[in-house]
Design an enzyme around this catalytic site. Structure first.
Site, mmCIF file in Angstrom:
data_model
loop_
_atom_site.group_PDB
_atom_site.id
_atom_site.type_symbol
_atom_site.label_atom_id
_atom_site.label_comp_id
_atom_site.label_asym_id
_atom_site.label_seq_id
_atom_site.Cartn_x
_atom_site.Cartn_y
_atom_site.Cartn_z
ATOM 1 N N GLU A 223 13.685 14.337 80.934
ATOM 2 C CA GLU A 223 13.755 14.867 79.593
ATOM 3 C C GLU A 223 12.903 16.410 79.346
ATOM 4 O O GLU A 223 11.925 16.169 79.501
ATOM 5 C CB GLU A 223 13.436 13.849 78.522
ATOM 6 C CG GLU A 223 13.938 14.049 77.081
ATOM 7 C CD GLU A 223 12.580 14.594 76.193
ATOM 8 O OE1 GLU A 223 12.693 15.485 75.495
ATOM 9 O OE2 GLU A 223 11.549 13.995 76.440
ATOM 10 N N SER B 138 15.213 16.954 73.117
ATOM 11 C CA SER B 138 15.785 15.816 72.285
ATOM 12 C C SER B 138 16.382 16.441 71.105
ATOM 13 O O SER B 138 15.754 17.335 70.426
ATOM 14 C CB SER B 138 14.987 14.736 71.880
ATOM 15 O OG SER B 138 14.472 13.907 72.995
#
Length: 425
Positions: free
Chosen positions: A348, A351
């Site tokens: 990741e 977001s």
């Protein structure tokens, strides 16, 4: 924060949303507590009104010589004066209890968010780029980075674990990434650059949802202020307690700031390297809009973050988070995960979330629709565009060479003052 009226009207529907988050039902309990609070509040208002009415009537009775009525009214006023403070205290306590319970409940997931317990239930939506085929075994940035200026030992000696110092061309590459991102977001992508405060009061963190639930993950100063864990806090709170005009929306903000997180809930994860630090820099994106604009703003923000990865030619995938993996304030979240050769997986790096009116209610941020007298809560969105340190890691690993050097992506070379490669000292 949730709309108490929705819970009053349909507790089972609220509980259904909580169930998708893996939470126990609370709708009926909140409705009962709210009903009790409203009953006491009504009794308090009626008591205050009667006290004022009786006080005025005493003078009228005395003027007519009606001593008996006047004395009876005085007794009633005295009784009310003794009882009203208890009602006031009870009303305040009940109101605080309802608000405290509501403040601890996360946002409900949007209808199109997939159900699931954790990250294993997230859904891949899109994949871009092809991971590079190396003619040598790609190394972890923590292994070859120190020879290029990524200093973990020096930083640990002064600050402890999860800190790093960047030296020479490595520091310049980090700065180049940050400036490239900020230029792109404030230019082609239409976000207004902001240089916001890094220290905020508790109300600001409550507004975006970090408090009270995540206090242990934050750093607090001796005067009660907090270091921001993300510029989302500062940028979103630019409209707290304001009434905007519909014609002003959407507002789009971006900022490059240091971010500070204690990572208390992440013990044992990414203890090596530059991925999970207590202090890091990030280019943040925030949008304030009407409910009707929110879906388009979400798509625009995702594209703005993806555009950075595409310009750097870093392979990534877009994941739609399931109900069990979303953040506290989010109604729907897309994660962008960049390819890391050393781990042979995607990690990741951004977001991007839409929060509906959840944060706006906590901040009391509204707008006045054109042609209407009343106001509505705005919708808020936020995302990373991107996390600079994690992007640095992705560049180092994807552009590494067999001799330990790292090629500079072409788009960053204008920011590097002629340096086209990092070479080991």
């Amino acid at each position: 924060m949730h709309d108490i009226r929705i819970i009053r009207e349909n507790p089972p529907a609220f509980d259904a949303g909580l169930a998708r988050r893996g939470l126990e039902p609370l709708g009926t309990l909140i409705a009962v507590e709210d009903a009790r609070w409203r009953a006491v509040s009504t009794a308090l208002q009626e008591g205050l009104a009667r006290r004022n009415e009786a006080s005025k009537a005493i003078g009228a009775a005395m003027g007519k010589g009606d001593t008996a009525t006047a004395e009876a009214l005085k007794a009633e006023v005295a009784e009310l004066k003794s009882r009203l403070p208890e009602l006031e205290a009870e009303e305040k306590a009940l109101a605080e209890a309802v608000q405290t319970r509501l403040a601890a409940i996360p946002n409900l997931p949007a209808a199109d968010v997939p159900d699931g317990a954790d990250e294993t239930d997230n859904r891949e939506e899109h994949r871009w780029g092809t991971p590079r085929s190396f003619d040598f075994e790609p190394r972890d940035h923590a292994d070859f980075g120190p020879a290029l200026g990524l200093d973990f030992e020096g930083a640990a000696a002064m600050s402890g674990a999860r800190f790093a110092a960047l030296r020479g061309p490595m520091a310049r590459l980090h700065r180049a990434l940050a400036q490239f991102m900020l230029d792109r977001q404030s230019g082609a992508n239409g976000y207004t650059e902001v240089n916001p405060p890094l220290l905020v009061r508790s109300e600001a963190l409550f507004g975006t949802g970090q408090l009270p639930k995540f206090a242990e993950d934050l750093f607090q100063t001796t005067d009660g202020r907090w270091l921001i864990p993300t510029a989302e806090v500062s940028l979103t709170n630019l409209v707290r307690e304001q009434i905007l005009q519909e014609a002003e929306l959407p507002l789009r903000f971006t900022a490059l700031t240091p971010c500070f997180r204690s990572e208390a809930g992440s013990a044992g994860r990414d203890t090596r390297g530059f991925i999970r630090q207590h202090q890091f820099e990030k280019v943040e994106l925030v949008a304030i809009c009407t409910p009707e604009q929110a879906a388009q703003e979400h798509a625009h923000m995702v594209a703005a973050a993806e555009g950075i990865l595409q310009a750097l030619n870093l392979p990534y995938r877009r994941m739609l988070l399931c109900t069990g993996d979303m953040g506290f304030a989010a109604a729907k979240t897309f994660d962008l995960e960049v390819w890391l050769p050393s781990q042979n997986t995607y990690r990741e790096i951004s977001s991007v979330s839409t929060c509906a009116d959840f944060q706006a209610r906590r901040m009391n941020s509204r707008y006045r629709p054109e042609g209407e007298k009343g106001t509505r809560f705005v919708h808020t969105l936020n995302g990373s565009g991107l996390a600079v340190g994690r992007t640095l890691v992705a560049v180092l690993e994807n552009y590494q060479n067999a001799d330990g050097s790292v090629s500079i992506p072409p788009v960053l070379q204008p920011y590097m003052g002629g340096i086209d490669m990092l070479r080991p000292a």
